[in-house]
Design an enzyme around this catalytic site. Structure first.
Site, PDB file in Angstrom:
ATOM      1  NE  ARG A 223      -3.852  -2.093   2.360  1.00  0.00           N
ATOM      2  CZ  ARG A 223      -3.912  -2.970   3.355  1.00  0.00           C
ATOM      3  NH1 ARG A 223      -3.176  -2.801   4.444  1.00  0.00           N
ATOM      4  NH2 ARG A 223      -4.702  -4.011   3.269  1.00  0.00           N
ATOM      5  CG  PHE A 239     -11.088  -6.686  -6.515  1.00  0.00           C
ATOM      6  CD1 PHE A 239     -12.162  -7.566  -6.525  1.00  0.00           C
ATOM      7  CD2 PHE A 239     -10.445  -6.417  -7.719  1.00  0.00           C
ATOM      8  CE1 PHE A 239     -12.576  -8.186  -7.702  1.00  0.00           C
ATOM      9  CE2 PHE A 239     -10.852  -7.014  -8.899  1.00  0.00           C
ATOM     10  CZ  PHE A 239     -11.915  -7.898  -8.905  1.00  0.00           C
ATOM     11  CG  ASP A 261     -15.031  -4.806  -1.847  1.00  0.00           C
ATOM     12  OD1 ASP A 261     -13.806  -5.047  -1.856  1.00  0.00           O
ATOM     13  OD2 ASP A 261     -15.886  -5.619  -1.423  1.00  0.00           O
ATOM     14  CB  SER A 262     -19.088  -7.350  -4.085  1.00  0.00           C
ATOM     15  OG  SER A 262     -18.072  -8.116  -3.483  1.00  0.00           O
ATOM     16  CG  ASN A 310     -19.013  -8.107 -10.584  1.00  0.00           C
ATOM     17  OD1 ASN A 310     -17.823  -7.978 -10.877  1.00  0.00           O
ATOM     18  ND2 ASN A 310     -19.640  -9.253 -10.662  1.00  0.00           N
ATOM     19  CG  ASP A 331      -5.521  -6.701  -3.357  1.00  0.00           C
ATOM     20  OD1 ASP A 331      -4.993  -7.782  -3.655  1.00  0.00           O
ATOM     21  OD2 ASP A 331      -5.627  -6.299  -2.187  1.00  0.00           O
ATOM     22  CB  CYS A 371      -3.723 -13.236  -2.633  1.00  0.00           C
ATOM     23  SG  CYS A 371      -5.497 -13.373  -2.862  1.00  0.00           S
TER      24      CYS A 371
HETATM   25  N1  SAH Z   1      -7.412  -4.436  -1.452  1.00  0.00           N
HETATM   26  C1  SAH Z   1      -7.972  -4.826  -0.169  1.00  0.00           C
HETATM   27  C2  SAH Z   1      -8.149  -6.325  -0.052  1.00  0.00           C
HETATM   28  C3  SAH Z   1      -9.029  -6.920  -1.115  1.00  0.00           C
HETATM   29  S1  SAH Z   1      -9.643  -8.516  -0.729  1.00  0.00           S
HETATM   30  C4  SAH Z   1      -7.117  -4.269   0.956  1.00  0.00           C
HETATM   31  O1  SAH Z   1      -6.079  -3.645   0.685  1.00  0.00           O
HETATM   32  O2  SAH Z   1      -7.485  -4.424   2.116  1.00  0.00           O
HETATM   33  C5  SAH Z   1     -10.760  -8.783  -2.036  1.00  0.00           C
HETATM   34  C6  SAH Z   1     -12.021  -7.955  -1.981  1.00  0.00           C
HETATM   35  O3  SAH Z   1     -12.723  -8.161  -3.192  1.00  0.00           O
HETATM   36  C7  SAH Z   1     -13.014  -8.255  -0.873  1.00  0.00           C
HETATM   37  O4  SAH Z   1     -13.262  -7.077  -0.158  1.00  0.00           O
HETATM   38  C8  SAH Z   1     -14.305  -8.713  -1.585  1.00  0.00           C
HETATM   39  O5  SAH Z   1     -15.467  -8.204  -0.966  1.00  0.00           O
HETATM   40  C9  SAH Z   1     -14.138  -8.118  -2.944  1.00  0.00           C
HETATM   41  N2  SAH Z   1     -14.736  -8.809  -4.090  1.00  0.00           N
HETATM   42  C10 SAH Z   1     -14.663 -10.106  -4.428  1.00  0.00           C
HETATM   43  N3  SAH Z   1     -15.204 -10.313  -5.642  1.00  0.00           N
HETATM   44  C11 SAH Z   1     -15.634  -9.115  -6.100  1.00  0.00           C
HETATM   45  C12 SAH Z   1     -16.254  -8.654  -7.311  1.00  0.00           C
HETATM   46  N4  SAH Z   1     -16.507  -9.504  -8.320  1.00  0.00           N
HETATM   47  N5  SAH Z   1     -16.534  -7.340  -7.436  1.00  0.00           N
HETATM   48  C13 SAH Z   1     -16.265  -6.484  -6.423  1.00  0.00           C
HETATM   49  N6  SAH Z   1     -15.659  -6.853  -5.283  1.00  0.00           N
HETATM   50  C14 SAH Z   1     -15.350  -8.151  -5.111  1.00  0.00           C
END
Ligand code: SAH
Length: 440
Positions: A223, A239, A261-262, A310, A331, A371
């Site tokens: 970050r 994400f 984010d979802s 999404n 991410d 990941c």
């Molecule tokens: N970047 C974040 C961690 C991301 S973890 C950080 O730094 O803390 C992955 C995330 O993706 C989760 O919050 C989950 O809710 C979201 N997610 C999973 N599939 C998704 C999709 N298709 N669209 C939007 N968000 C999604």
């Protein structure tokens, strides 16, 4: 705990064990004697019967033994856990991660710290434990006071809470379980600090209902690195979860960050942390957008917009609307849970990167992560190349990112390496207007 069972390996299956690999797969087992139950201690011998190592038995898993000691004289009693926990905590102290009472870090990274199946994260005075194997599960009540004691030497500890809710427990035949293990139960929200480019960044963690143990601590250093590319930038943080990348980017001078984010609760936490830090927060509606943009521009303050949707669809909607960004962060969650999913996951990663590259301005920065441990760093690079080729963009890799030092990787256990990332630059072509953003 004395050994109650003995496994003799098939011929030729002893080499990884001799080299310190901690897993015995069911296919390597020749014979099992004694009557061990899940979590009991078993000895592992080579085909000739020579003693090799000792660990905990897990009858319903493909990994039937997680090895903990290669020293025939060591009993796997409380002290075996105690000195390994102390060793793991000592690394975090050495990294300076136990100096701030409100700091957060990973204290125990399972096999990579010699503690199979055990994860412990720290959020200020609250420790969160995940038992991901039968052996760790059976020992967790003993482990909780031991880890609290080891950390309390450095910073106050108020409680150890269990969040053994990860799907991987299915493979061990374990049901999800959560609740206080030691000390006080945690409050609904814990505010912790993470080192930023300049000052520490405060963010909120929901230990009881958040993802994993509450936060994604493995991205802490990334970050900061990515924030270094975000000065003056319009950033898409796809994400986003609770906005870790966004809060760092704003502190480093980003003009506007859109979190996508979802998860509504995760975005609400991002908004709360941003408002507290003094950033202008929009709610993602286009009409509110204009007013907030004006307010932010008038004060020169960074702005955060949170969109609950999404990511795949959002990226396409940006492309269709001709919306562009200076920085896109991708991410996504783990796409590969077993080897059979690699091809499908590779297509998903490529699709994300392909559209992201299409909506980046010339000079734009793509920070892309995976990941998924089963997807190699090499393949990840190839996926990025495929996406750039299809998008018709010339792309440079500026930085290669991985895991921070509190998520170490034992050389004897390469499976411990899972997080990889690339910071890429879209090279401007002849005649492209160079966009001036201050960068690291
Ligand atoms: N970047 C974040 C961690 C991301 S973890 C950080 O730094 O803390 C992955 C995330 O993706 C989760 O919050 C989950 O809710 C979201 N997610 C999973 N599939 C998704 C999709 N298709 N669209 C939007 N968000 C999604």
């Amino acid at each position: 705990m004395p050994s109650v069972g003995r496994i003799v390996l098939k011929s030729g299956r002893d080499k990884p064990v001799r080299n310190g690999h901690p897993w015995i797969f069911s296919g390597a087992v020749g014979t099992l004697s004694g009557d061990p139950q899940g979590g009991d201690v078993v000895d592992v011998c080579d085909a000739e019967g020579a003693w090799l190592a000792r660990g905990h038995y897990s009858p319903s898993s493909q990994i039937v033994v997680r090895l903990m000691t290669w020293d025939e004289d060591e009993d796997l009693d409380g002290d075996a856990w105690r000195w390994r926990l102390t060793r793991a905590v000592a690394l975090r102290a050495r990294l300076g991660l136990l100096a701030d009472p409100d700091g957060a870090c990973r204290l125990v990274h399972a096999e990579s710290d010699g503690l199979p199946g055990l994860v412990v994260d720290r959020y200020g005075p609250w420790l969160v434990l995940q038992a991901l194997s039968v052996g760790a599960d059976a020992a967790r009540a003993r482990i909780a006071p031991l880890i609290a004691e080891a950390v309390a030497v450095h910073v106050p500890v108020r409680g150890v809470y269990e969040r053994s809710t990860d799907d991987v427990r299915d493979k061990e035949g374990l049901a999800p379980t959560a609740g206080p293990l030691w000390g006080e139960p945690p409050p609904p929200s814990v505010t912790v600090r993470e080192r930023g480019v300049a000052d520490p960044i405060a963010f909120d963690v929901d230990i009881v209902a958040g993802h994993k143990t509450g936060a994604y601590l493995d991205q802490a250093t990334n970050r900061r690195t990515v924030a270094g590319w975000c000065g003056g930038a319009d950033v898409l943080n796809a994400f986003s979860y609770t906005g870790g990348f966004a809060l760092h980017a704003l502190a480093a001078g980003a003009r506007h960050v859109v979190n996508v984010d979802s998860s509504g609760p995760a975005l609400a936490q991002a908004a709360a942390a941003a408002a507290r830090a003094g950033w202008v927060v929009a709610d993602g509606r286009e009409d509110a957008e204009d007013a907030d943009a004006g307010a932010a521009a008038a004060t020169g303050t960074g702005r955060m917009t949170n969109v609950e949707t999404n990511v795949f669809g959002y990226l396409r909607a940006c492309r269709a609307a001709g919306r562009s960004f200076d920085v896109v962060i991708l991410d996504p969650p783990k796409f590969v849970h077993h080897a059979g999913q690699v091809d499908k996951a590779a297509r998903a990663y490529k699709d994300l990167m392909y559209v992201a590259l299409q909506i980046l301005r010339p000079e734009g920065i793509l920070a892309t992560f995976s990941c998924s441990g089963l997807l190699t760093t090499d393949l990840f690079g190839k996926i990025a190349f495929g996406a750039a080729t299809d998008a018709g963009r010339d792309v440079q890799i500026l930085e290669r990112l991985g895991q921070p030092a509190d998520h170490p990787v034992r050389l004897a256990f390469p499976e411990g390496a899972y997080l990889k990332g690339l910071v890429c630059r879209v090279m401007p072509g002849r005649g492209d207007e160079a966009v001036t953003t201050s960068t690291a």
